[in-house]
Motif scaffolding. Structure first.
Motif, PDB file in Angstrom:
ATOM      1  N   ILE A  10       0.870  -1.174   0.000  1.00  0.00           N
ATOM      2  CA  ILE A  10       0.000   0.000   0.000  1.00  0.00           C
ATOM      3  C   ILE A  10       0.905   1.221   0.000  1.00  0.00           C
ATOM      4  O   ILE A  10       1.665   1.432   0.940  1.00  0.00           O
ATOM      5  CB  ILE A  10      -0.939   0.016   1.221  1.00  0.00           C
ATOM      6  N   GLY A  11       0.816   2.039  -1.050  1.00  0.00           N
ATOM      7  CA  GLY A  11       1.692   3.200  -1.189  1.00  0.00           C
ATOM      8  C   GLY A  11       1.442   4.246  -0.121  1.00  0.00           C
ATOM      9  O   GLY A  11       2.366   4.788   0.458  1.00  0.00           O
ATOM     10  N   VAL A  12       0.170   4.544   0.161  1.00  0.00           N
ATOM     11  CA  VAL A  12      -0.178   5.522   1.177  1.00  0.00           C
ATOM     12  C   VAL A  12      -1.404   5.018   1.912  1.00  0.00           C
ATOM     13  O   VAL A  12      -2.378   4.608   1.292  1.00  0.00           O
ATOM     14  CB  VAL A  12      -0.490   6.908   0.554  1.00  0.00           C
ATOM     15  N   ASP A  13      -1.359   5.030   3.218  1.00  0.00           N
ATOM     16  CA  ASP A  13      -2.511   4.685   4.049  1.00  0.00           C
ATOM     17  C   ASP A  13      -2.779   5.913   4.908  1.00  0.00           C
ATOM     18  O   ASP A  13      -2.000   6.242   5.786  1.00  0.00           O
ATOM     19  CB  ASP A  13      -2.195   3.465   4.915  1.00  0.00           C
ATOM     20  N   ALA A  14      -3.848   6.610   4.581  1.00  0.00           N
ATOM     21  CA  ALA A  14      -4.129   7.865   5.270  1.00  0.00           C
ATOM     22  C   ALA A  14      -5.516   7.809   5.889  1.00  0.00           C
ATOM     23  O   ALA A  14      -6.440   7.229   5.329  1.00  0.00           O
ATOM     24  CB  ALA A  14      -4.050   9.032   4.290  1.00  0.00           C
ATOM     25  N   GLY A  15      -5.662   8.383   7.045  1.00  0.00           N
ATOM     26  CA  GLY A  15      -6.956   8.433   7.712  1.00  0.00           C
ATOM     27  C   GLY A  15      -7.119   9.762   8.424  1.00  0.00           C
ATOM     28  O   GLY A  15      -6.145  10.433   8.748  1.00  0.00           O
ATOM     29  N   GLY A  16      -8.360  10.131   8.639  1.00  0.00           N
ATOM     30  CA  GLY A  16      -8.634  11.367   9.349  1.00  0.00           C
ATOM     31  C   GLY A  16     -10.009  11.298   9.979  1.00  0.00           C
ATOM     32  O   GLY A  16     -10.823  10.441   9.631  1.00  0.00           O
ATOM     33  N   HIS A  54      -7.365  14.647   1.293  1.00  0.00           N
ATOM     34  CA  HIS A  54      -7.879  15.902   0.743  1.00  0.00           C
ATOM     35  C   HIS A  54      -6.884  16.374  -0.300  1.00  0.00           C
ATOM     36  O   HIS A  54      -5.688  16.430  -0.050  1.00  0.00           O
ATOM     37  CB  HIS A  54      -8.036  16.955   1.850  1.00  0.00           C
ATOM     38  N   ALA A  55      -7.397  16.692  -1.476  1.00  0.00           N
ATOM     39  CA  ALA A  55      -6.511  17.128  -2.551  1.00  0.00           C
ATOM     40  C   ALA A  55      -7.120  18.314  -3.273  1.00  0.00           C
ATOM     41  O   ALA A  55      -8.338  18.433  -3.373  1.00  0.00           O
ATOM     42  CB  ALA A  55      -6.285  15.987  -3.535  1.00  0.00           C
TER      43      ALA A  55
END
Length: 173
Positions: free
Chosen positions: A26-32, A38-39
């Motif tokens: 997994i290249g990026v695992d982001a959570g919020g 957000h882009a």
């Protein structure tokens, strides 16, 4: 600036953050708490894959709200632009002939369009409805743009004619 709990790329750089390697699953695992990723930019999110470009799961898998259109779908080599995955339903006991009805002199269709665009309109039935519906029922009607028009000619729309209304009976299959 970067810190122990935030990474900030100040640039100038062509890519602000990048991962690539044969051993990265997994290249990026982001959570919020409100948004995972957000882009911003002319194209805020770009997905490209050998099987699926963008995959969304949730109560609503993918949602689009735009100032010009809610979504745009294209496919190569005469493939369908959209595939709706059918839900399993009971086979009908019999079929009957139905005569679809269409609007006479509809109002409110978009002046500008693009061939292939779909437009869903909603109206509320009034007293004396020709189909004997009770007043105040919300019904929708579907249109497809057959010619996008030009700056001095309006778009041309055709109503997608459907069969008789059937009331739903099952909450979930």
């Amino acid at each position: 600036m970067s810190s122990d709990n935030q990474y900030t790329a100040l640039g100038p750089a062509v890519i602000g953050f990048q991962t690539f390697g044969t051993e990265i699953d997994i290249g990026v695992d982001a959570g919020g708490n409100k948004v995972g990723v957000h882009a911003t930019g002319p194209t805020a999110v770009h997905g490209e894959g050998d099987v699926v470009g963008v995959h969304g799961e949730g109560a609503v898998g993918v949602k689009g709200v735009g100032s010009a259109t809610g979504g745009s779908f294209a496919a190569e080599d005469l493939s369908p632009q959209i595939v709706l995955q059918p839900q399993s339903v009971e086979a009908p006991s019999r079929l009957i002939d139905a005569t679809p009805q269409e609007f006479v002199q509809p109002g409110g269709l978009p002046r500008f369009g693009q061939a292939g665009a779909l437009y869903m309109g909603e109206y509320i039935t009034a007293q004396g409805d020709p189909n004997d519906y009770q007043p105040g029922i919300h019904l929708c009607v579907l249109w497809i743009c057959v010619n996008g028009g030009s700056h001095d000619q309006p778009a041309l729309w055709r109503q997608v004619l459907l069969g008789d209304i059937v009331r739903g009976t099952t909450a979930r299959l």
